[in-house]
Every structure is written in C-alpha cells, then in structure tokens.
Design an enzyme around this catalytic site. Structure first.
Site, short mmCIF file in Angstrom:
data_model
loop_
_atom_site.label_atom_id
_atom_site.label_comp_id
_atom_site.label_asym_id
_atom_site.label_seq_id
_atom_site.Cartn_x
_atom_site.Cartn_y
_atom_site.Cartn_z
N ASP A 46 0.84 -1.20 0.00
CA ASP A 46 0.00 0.00 0.00
C ASP A 46 0.88 1.25 0.00
OD1 ASP A 46 -1.93 1.91 0.21
OD2 ASP A 46 -2.51 1.43 2.29
N LYS B 157 1.62 7.93 0.34
CA LYS B 157 2.00 8.01 1.75
C LYS B 157 3.38 8.66 1.89
CE LYS B 157 -0.36 3.78 3.35
NZ LYS B 157 -1.25 4.39 4.33
N ASP C 133 0.14 -4.95 4.53
CA ASP C 133 -1.25 -4.55 4.33
C ASP C 133 -2.12 -5.69 3.77
OD1 ASP C 133 -2.99 -2.47 4.87
OD2 ASP C 133 -2.87 -1.63 2.85
N GLU D 257 -7.98 2.44 0.26
CA GLU D 257 -8.19 1.41 -0.76
C GLU D 257 -8.72 0.10 -0.20
OE1 GLU D 257 -5.41 1.86 0.76
OE2 GLU D 257 -4.95 -0.20 1.30
N ARG E 98 -11.11 -0.56 1.93
CA ARG E 98 -12.57 -0.65 1.91
C ARG E 98 -13.09 -0.85 0.50
NH1 ARG E 98 -12.85 4.97 4.94
NH2 ARG E 98 -10.88 4.10 5.66
N1 BES Z 1 -3.28 0.31 5.13
C1 BES Z 1 -3.70 1.59 5.60
C2 BES Z 1 -3.96 1.57 7.09
C3 BES Z 1 -2.76 1.76 7.95
C4 BES Z 1 -2.21 3.00 8.13
C5 BES Z 1 -2.21 0.70 8.62
C6 BES Z 1 -1.11 3.18 8.92
C7 BES Z 1 -1.12 0.86 9.43
C8 BES Z 1 -0.57 2.10 9.58
C9 BES Z 1 -4.97 2.00 4.90
O1 BES Z 1 -5.09 1.58 3.59
C10 BES Z 1 -5.00 3.49 4.88
O2 BES Z 1 -4.14 4.06 4.28
N2 BES Z 1 -5.98 4.07 5.56
C11 BES Z 1 -6.11 5.48 5.63
C12 BES Z 1 -7.57 5.81 5.46
C13 BES Z 1 -7.85 7.27 5.27
C14 BES Z 1 -7.23 7.78 3.99
C15 BES Z 1 -9.33 7.47 5.27
C16 BES Z 1 -5.60 5.95 6.99
O3 BES Z 1 -5.82 5.26 7.99
O4 BES Z 1 -4.95 6.98 7.02
ZN ZN Z 2 -4.14 -0.11 3.11
MN MN Z 3 -4.12 2.87 2.25
#
Ligand code: BES
Ligand code: ZN
Ligand code: MN
Length: 494
Positions: free
Chosen positions: A266, A273, A284, A345, A347
């Site tokens: 991811d 990111k 992920d 992504e 969801r």
């Molecule tokens: N895989 C990430 C969740 C994540 C973030 C896991 C940091 C471990 C550490 C997920 O796909 C994601 O990026 N989620 C976003 C959602 C937001 C953009 C609504 C998040 O949590 O920032």
């Molecule tokens: Zn993710």
């Molecule tokens: Mn993500």
C-alpha cells in the site's frame, strides 16, 4: 520442532532441561518446589529469600539439578487462580525463547495446575510453535537459528488421551499462524497477488479443499469496479482468491465467509504516503494472510462446518493508469463510490469481496479482517483490535473466543449517524470521511456492501504487526485472528 508427550514421573525424565511452571506465592517448603530445592542445593529457597524469584509471569531461573534432568528452568506463571490457556501459551513461549538463546537442543515441560489437559496441551504446543518464528528469513549472515529441536510435555497417564488431541490441534493452529506470519513478513516483491494465489493453491492441494481464483477478466465480467479500481495503478494483476472448506454434515445456516484485505503493498496510490515507514506497508495483506492461515487450519482439522476464505488481493500503486481523487467507481453491488483518497483502498477491495461472498456464494455470516485504518492505533494501540458489526451475537462470540485464545478485541459503535459521514455529493458513498472516528467510518463503508447479512469487521491495523517482542510472539507479524477464527468455527461446528 518435534513435540511429544511423556507420562514418566518428572524426577526420572532424562532431558537436557526440565521446565517447571511456578505459581506466584507458592511455598518453597512443600510439594514440587521442596523436591526441586532439595535436588538443587537449596538454590530455589535462596532465590526466594533474596526476592529474585516470586513466580510472577515470565520470570525465569535456570538451575543445575541432581534429578535425571541435567538442569531445571523455572518459569513464573502468576497466580494459580488466574492460570488459563493464556498463561500456558506464555509459559511455553518464554521457555522456548529462553532455551533457544542458551543453545539447548531438547527439553521437557511439566504440566501443572487446573487447566483441563486438552486445553493446556494445546496452549503449550501453540506457544512453543509460535515462539519458534523469526523474521530474519532473508539474512545470510548472523542468522539466529534455534537448535531447540524437540520438546516433550509431561502429563499423567490419565491425561494422555485428551492431551494427544490438544497436541494435534495446537500443532495445526500454531503452524497455520506461522504460515500467516511468513506471508505477512515476505516483502511485496516476493508476495504479489499471484504469489498469494499460488500459496492458496498449495493449501487446497494439501488439504483437499476447493479453490477458485478470479483473475481481472472474470472480475471485470462481474462488474467489480471497486476492487479493479485499486489494482489499476499497478503492473501486478489483482486476484480474488476463494478457498472453500465444506463438510458434508455442516449446517447451511452457519455457512460463513472469512474475507481478508490483501493489499500486497500500500503506497497510498496517487494520495501517496510519506516515505518514512512506508516499508511496513508490505503487511497490508495481513487480513488475507490471516484468512489463509485459518483456512489451512480448518482444512486439516476438518470440523463440521462450511467456510469460504476470500482474499481480496491487489497492489495499491501510483501511476498514469491509477485511479485519482475525484474518480467515481462502480462496485459490483451497483453502488457508486467517489474516491476522495486513493489511500483508503482497503474498503474498496472489501466492498466487492464482501458483496461477492453474500450475493454469489450465499454466505450466511461474514467476518472481514483488514489493516484498514491508522486510526485504530490511535484508539486502541497495539493491545486490542477493533471489532464492529451488525450482529451483536457474533461480536460477543468473537470477543469471548478471543479472550480464550489470547487475542484481544474491543467493540466500537457503528450507529447509523456515522453513515452520514460517508455520503457523497456526486455518488452514493465516498471512500474517506476524514479523521473523526476513522475506524468507524471505514467499517461503515464496508457495512454498505454487507447489506443485511450478519457481518463483523475486525480492524487489525495496529495489532497485525508488533513493534516489540512478546512472550511467545517475536517482533513482527502477530497472525492475530488465526487462533480466534479457527476456534470460533470449531465452536460453531460442535
Ligand atoms: N493500510 C492503511 C492503514 C494503515 C495505516 C495501517 C497506517 C497501518 C498504519 C490503509 O489503507 C490506509 O491508508 N488508511 C487510511 C484511510 C484514510 C485515507 C481514510 C488511513 O488510515 O490513514
Ligand atoms: Zn491499506
Ligand atoms: Mn491505504
């Protein structure tokens, strides 16, 4: 590691190290401690006197002895009243990790306490096997290889039959969880959606389960625009992997789908990111890896159950073909989705996978697992995974099983008011509602696609990877969910 059962008296077991659990506040002047003390020149009494040993959880003392065993390893297990499978798992883990560091090759663990022998043996076996996993699989030098090749568990002759069953189940569950950890630990370059599919095929072959692997062409034909949207930025093709375990006597009303988020990397996509810590995003796909491990366990344990293991695998990358913020995707359910943030992504892939589970497969219950939100780490840290859903009975069952298997879940609310946050101006829903209640709005999005099928979502983003060593789980992938889901299905089957 070989694990066997012994019914000899502990005094006469010939072994390199005899591992003995010690309860907090246990008297040195009576019972087994008195015997061990007498056979080790009174060292135990002096350790107690100097307050160097209390029997507190995971304390250790390594002593010479005159018993048939060359040495004794005392391991604290806390208060006798609070002795459960969780303490036994820790005991085995602490023993294995301590002995491995000392270069010991063979040991015997004495079963003590009131925990029923089947549960106790299963927990010891799980703890020992889980403790052997290390994350340094790519090291070519300084690789820490444990020489601990064999462990015996000392039980009474009356306990032998039930202990055997515990050993069998514990080995399958422990090895399955370690498979999950290996998949999660493997870098994304070596663990693509196609690699996940190849792993699932091997499991299907080995256990006699059915498997169906949907490629992009088939997903296109089904209209899975959400899942395919995520994959569009990557050169790696997406895969929707479906393992099917079916026992002929299973109850149709209990037919359950376990659905895992399988983002093999991811990057965030166009909503990229920050580079710091991005290497961790190989994990992920932990939700999908947990489904893989659970299906392996069920495939070998063969309970009276019907279970689909669905792994929604794709890579989230930025490129000229990637989805962009503002794009609208059409999901298989027909609902349209405005992409606010391409980093939300998980969801998206789950939307199509969960809908497929209920609409095409006909699942009567759905549990999804996902490293879905960073927000869950803010809410619960590395201690509890968040659990939310539309079926309070399933939620409570999973929380209770989690407590028994040593995996912690805490329920978060999912009131309809949260649903307002994911309404879009241009489409039916949007994939990001910003920071407030991030874990809940993420779950709410998936709920839209689960419809009225009883459904539970588990957010493992802050618990699927430990940043520190635990008594039986090293730093790295935890495989949270494998023990809970396996046991939950076993309970349903009985
Ligand atoms: N895989 C990430 C969740 C994540 C973030 C896991 C940091 C471990 C550490 C997920 O796909 C994601 O990026 N989620 C976003 C959602 C937001 C953009 C609504 C998040 O949590 O920032
Ligand atoms: Zn993710
Ligand atoms: Mn993500």
């Amino acid at each position: 590691m070989e694990i066997t059962l012994l019914t000899d008296a502990y005094e006469s077991v010939v072994t390199d190290v005899l591992v003995v659990p010690v309860f907090e506040g246990e008297d040195v002047e009576t019972g087994i401690l008195q015997v061990l003390n007498a056979q080790s020149q009174g060292i135990i009494a002096s350790l107690y006197e100097r307050q160097e040993l209390h029997g507190k959880a995971n304390e250790t003392a390594y002593l010479p002895t005159n018993l048939a065993a060359r040495r004794v390893l005392l391991v604290g297990v806390g208060k006798a009243e609070k002795y459960t499978a969780n303490q036994l798992r820790q005991l085995a883990g602490t023993a294995v990790r301590t002995l491995a560091k000392k270069g010991v090759t063979q040991a015997a663990i004495l079963l003590r306490g009131d925990v029923p022998p089947q549960i106790a043996t299963q927990a010891l076996t799980e703890g020992a096997i889980l403790a052997t996993f290390e994350i340094g699989s790519y090291k070519t030098v300084d690789k820490e290889e444990s020489k601990l090749a064999s462990i015996s568990i000392i039980v009474t002759p009356e306990q032998l039959t039930t202990a055997k069953e515990g050993l069998r189940v514990g080995r399958i569950v422990g090895e399955s969880a370690n498979l999950t950890r290996e998949l999660v630990n493997t870098p994304s370059g070596d663990m693509t959606p196609s690699d996940m599919a190849a792993c699932a095929e091997k499991i299907a072959d080995a256990t006699g389960m059915k498997i169906d692997i949907l490629d992009e062409e088939r997903m296109e034909a089904l209209g899975m625009g959400a899942l395919l949207g995520v994959a569009r930025g990557s050169n790696e093709e997406a895969r929707l992997i479906v393992l099917e375990y079916a026992h002929p006597d299973a109850l149709e009303s209990d037919a359950v789908a376990l659905v895992g988020k399988g983002i093999t990397f991811d990057s965030g996509g166009i909503s990229i990111k920050p580079s710091e810590g991005m290497e961790k995003m190989k994990y992920d796909m932990a939700g999908a890896a947990t489904v893989m491990g659970t299906m392996r366990a069920l495939g070998y344990l063969k309970p009276k159950a019907r279970v689909w293991g669905i792994m929604a695998c794709a890579e989230n990358m930025p490129s000229g073909t990637a989805i962009k913020p503002g794009d609208v995707l059409r999901s298989m359910a027909g609902k349209t989705i405005e992409v606010i943030n391409t980093d939300a992504e998980g969801r998206l892939v789950l939307a199509d996978a969960v809908f497929y589970a209920r609409e095409i497969l006909g699942a009567k219950k759905i549990v999804d697992l996902a490293t879905l939100t960073g927000a869950v780490g803010i809410a619960l840290g590395p201690v509890y995974a968040a659990l939310l859903g539309t079926c309070q009975q399933m939620i409570e069952e999973l929380i209770v099983v989690g407590r028994q298997t040593g995996e912690n879940y805490w329920q978060l609310p999912l009131d309809e008011e949260y649903g307002e946050q994911i309404r879009s101006d241009i489409a039916d829903v949007k994939n990001s509602a910003g920071r407030p209640a991030g874990t809940i709005t993420g779950a709410y999005f998936i709920r839209e696609f689960a419809g009225d099928t009883p459904w539970v979502h588990i957010d493992i983003a802050s618990t699927a990877w430990y940043n520190e060593n635990k008594p039986y789980i090293s730093k790295g992938p935890s495989a949270i969910g494998v023990r809970t889901l396996t046991q939950w299905v076993l309970n349903m089957a009985n």
